[in-house]
Design a protein around this motif. Structure first.
Motif, PDB file in Angstrom:
ATOM      1  N   ALA A 251       0.495   4.512  -2.682  1.00 54.14           N
ATOM      2  CA  ALA A 251       0.441   6.066  -2.313  1.00 54.14           C
ATOM      3  C   ALA A 251       1.494   6.730  -3.033  1.00 54.14           C
ATOM      4  CB  ALA A 251       0.408   6.023  -0.754  1.00 54.14           C
ATOM      5  N   ILE A 252       2.593   6.324  -2.896  1.00 56.34           N
ATOM      6  CA  ILE A 252       3.634   7.020  -3.501  1.00 56.34           C
ATOM      7  C   ILE A 252       3.771   6.876  -4.905  1.00 56.34           C
ATOM      8  CG2 ILE A 252       6.525   7.046  -3.801  1.00 56.34           C
ATOM      9  CD1 ILE A 252       5.443   7.937  -1.170  1.00 56.34           C
TER      10      ILE A 252
ATOM     11  N   GLU B 127       0.655  -1.202   0.038  1.00 56.05           N
ATOM     12  CA  GLU B 127      -0.134   0.096  -0.044  1.00 56.05           C
ATOM     13  C   GLU B 127       0.891   1.220   0.001  1.00 56.05           C
ATOM     14  OE1 GLU B 127      -1.124  -2.234   3.056  1.00 56.05           O
ATOM     15  OE2 GLU B 127      -0.445  -0.890   4.492  1.00 56.05           O
ATOM     16  N   PHE B 128       1.984   1.212   0.623  1.00 54.31           N
ATOM     17  CA  PHE B 128       2.866   2.141   0.606  1.00 54.31           C
ATOM     18  C   PHE B 128       3.439   2.676  -0.840  1.00 54.31           C
ATOM     19  CE2 PHE B 128       7.115   4.099   1.239  1.00 54.31           C
ATOM     20  CZ  PHE B 128       6.882   5.232   1.818  1.00 54.31           C
TER      21      PHE B 128
ATOM     22  N   ILE C 266       4.540   0.323   5.636  1.00 55.00           N
ATOM     23  CA  ILE C 266       5.398   1.563   5.878  1.00 55.00           C
ATOM     24  C   ILE C 266       6.627   1.028   6.715  1.00 55.00           C
ATOM     25  CG2 ILE C 266       5.634   3.830   6.404  1.00 55.00           C
ATOM     26  CD1 ILE C 266       2.638   4.316   5.932  1.00 55.00           C
ATOM     27  N   MET C 267       6.258   0.337   7.785  1.00 58.30           N
ATOM     28  CA  MET C 267       7.074  -0.053   8.945  1.00 58.30           C
ATOM     29  C   MET C 267       8.222  -0.806   8.350  1.00 58.30           C
ATOM     30  SD  MET C 267       7.129   0.923  12.076  1.00 58.30           S
ATOM     31  CE  MET C 267       5.749   0.393  13.552  1.00 58.30           C
TER      32      MET C 267
ATOM     33  N   GLY D 252       2.840  -3.650   9.135  1.00 59.72           N
ATOM     34  CA  GLY D 252       2.397  -2.680   8.237  1.00 59.72           C
ATOM     35  C   GLY D 252       3.394  -2.533   7.302  1.00 59.72           C
TER      36      GLY D 252
ATOM     37  N   ILE E 267       0.986   7.300  -6.728  1.00 64.00           N
ATOM     38  CA  ILE E 267       0.231   8.306  -7.041  1.00 64.00           C
ATOM     39  C   ILE E 267       0.886   9.804  -6.691  1.00 64.00           C
ATOM     40  CG2 ILE E 267      -1.927   9.258  -6.815  1.00 64.00           C
ATOM     41  CD1 ILE E 267      -2.474   6.908  -8.021  1.00 64.00           C
TER      42      ILE E 267
END
Lengths: 324, 171
Positions: B56-57, B52-53, B133-134, B131, B59
């Motif tokens: 988002a990046i 998911e990270f 991002i972590m 997660g 986009i």
């Protein structure tokens, strides 16, 4: 995910979006009243008691006006530009936690999701400016694209401090991390940068250069009329609402409120809305107080002041976090 | 077909189709817009892989920054002449023929190879537990710290270069 869950989510989306649209209509009324009283006028008074039905009258009027499309415009893009803007803003609502445990989508990348959608929203302005095939619109669109890109960086960097303190980019976790004290007190610099950048992101005064009426008629939506203009209008006010909600969640403790005595029985969403309306009032207050910036001042402020300040804020936050 | 296959086929078909649209449109601004849609689909593919990270990046950086700059430049250049000219060189059917022949050889060959990747510590469950991002952050700032720093220095050099080029007069 089964069918019941899906239907339940759809119902939630439907309710939340409609409630937001009603809020957006009355934010416009709120603005006209606030600005009116600040300028020693009364604001809308004619339609309904103290003009309370004015937003509905305006909506009906916009809906039935003639839809004029410039003959030399790029039609598909002209049609789609306002839709992109409104869809991007309404989609960001999905991650906003309205009270504990209620958000349509509880994403781990909540903040990034909102930043991503706000950058998609910039397309609506650029494309509207380009597709209208008019000088005023085009200049407004170019100004806006440069402004939004610059201030998005500052806004993203200011939120990094919040993410570092909360240890998460999930908006629900950020609110929970503020149970001991609002991040406003721990991140005052980030909060200041966020407030300014949010104003520039949503093209609000004193950073409303993309639609500076004294030089550009109305900027990027000069050629738009009737409901297409209405969509831009709704997107701007819904954007303000989302930015205020994001600020409330990141700096003002989100849905948390006093929980002693009679206050404990107040639904949490009321506190969130009160804080959001406080932020929106601040927007109007600034608009009524400050004159518009000059364009080169705006860019210099973004790149030479806010971005270095936000970077310094990240370093200081990191050092303090290591210290503890 | 199972649900993942349906999702993947949708994204694969859309990405291919949109790429074709990007290179065949006459109006450069339309090309950029199809590319925007293409980036959104690539982000969807990342989401599908539990990244998911990255989505988002994808986009924020590609759609939000790089493509806006493309659009900015294209709008400022006057490309009216480009729109009336032919889109491709005369020899495009030959290129297409060679591509199709190569494809006919590659598809059966690649279809027979089955690669079993070595399983590292970052399985789907491990990423889900703490997660995305972590996980990315930890790996980036410990294991791959040096490459990460080198990449940022290279970017810094590029920024300094751009500033030097843009400045007319250096005191």
């Amino acid at each position: 995910m089964n069918v019941t869950d899906m239907l339940w989510t759809l119902l939630k989306v439907f309710i939340v979006v409609n409630v937001l649209m009603i809020h957006v209509a009355y934010v416009v009324y709120f603005e006209r009243k606030v600005i009116g009283h600040m300028q020693a006028r009364l604001g809308p008074m004619r339609v309904g008691w103290h003009g309370l039905l004015q937003p509905i009258a305006d909506g009906i009027k916009l809906f039935f006006k003639e839809d004029i499309i410039p003959s030399q415009s790029d039609r598909p893009i002209f049609y789609i530009a306002p839709i992109i803007g409104l869809v991007a803003v309404l989609s960001s609502l999905a991650v906003i936690p309205l009270w504990e445990g209620f958000s349509i989508a509880n994403l781990n990348i909540g903040i990034l999701y909102i930043l991503a959608l706000s950058s998609v929203g910039a397309y609506s302005i650029i494309l509207a400016g380009w597709a209208s095939n008019s000088k005023y619109s085009f200049l407004g669109g170019l100004r806006s694209s440069a402004q939004v890109i610059s201030y998005e960086i500052a806004m993203g960097l200011s939120l990094v401090g919040v993410m570092m303190l909360a240890g998460s980019a999930n908006l629900t976790d950020i609110v929970k991390a503020q149970s001991e004290g609002w991040f406003l007190w721990y991140q005052p610099v980030a909060c200041l940068i966020f407030v300014m950048s949010a104003m520039a992101e949503t093209n609000r005064a004193p950073f409303d250069l993309p639609e500076a009426e004294s030089e550009l008629v109305a900027g990027y939506f000069t050629e738009y009329s009737s409901m297409r203009f209405g969509l831009f209008f709704m997107a701007e006010y819904a954007g303000m609402f989302i930015m205020s909600a994001l600020g409330t969640i990141c700096f003002l403790g989100g849905w948390s409120g006093p929980d002693f005595g009679i206050f404990a029985h107040v639904p949490k969403v009321v506190w969130l809305l009160l804080k959001i309306y406080g932020c929106i009032f601040f927007y109007f207050w600034i608009r009524a107080t400050l004159p518009r910036y000059r364009y080169d001042q705006l860019m210099a402020l973004g790149w030479k002041v806010f971005i270095p300040l936000a970077l310094a804020n990240i370093v200081v936050t990191g050092v303090i976090k290591l210290w503890k | 077909m199972t649900a993942p296959q349906v999702f993947f086929s949708y994204f694969a078909a859309m990405i291919t189709g949109l790429s074709l649209l990007v290179v065949t449109r006459k109006n450069p601004v339309h090309s950029v817009l199809w590319m925007l849609l293409l980036f959104v689909h690539i982000a969807g593919l990342y989401l599908f892989l539990n990244a998911e990270f990255l989505a988002a990046i994808q986009i924020i950086i590609y759609a939000g920054a790089i493509l806006v700059l493309f659009l900015f430049v294209i709008m400022l250049l006057n490309l009216r002449k480009e729109e009336t000219e032919k889109r491709f060189q005369r020899q495009w059917p030959l290129g297409l023929g060679i591509g199709v022949v190569l494809m006919m050889f590659l598809v059966p060959v690649l279809g027979n190879i089955s690669v079993v990747p070595p399983l590292g510590p970052y399985s789907v469950d491990a990423i889900k537990s703490e997660g995305h991002i972590m996980t990315v952050g930890k790996v980036l700032y410990t294991e791959f710290l040096l490459p990460f720093e080198i990449a940022s220095v290279i970017l810094l050099v590029a920024i300094v270069g751009a500033v030097v080029l843009a400045k007319r007069r250096l005191e």
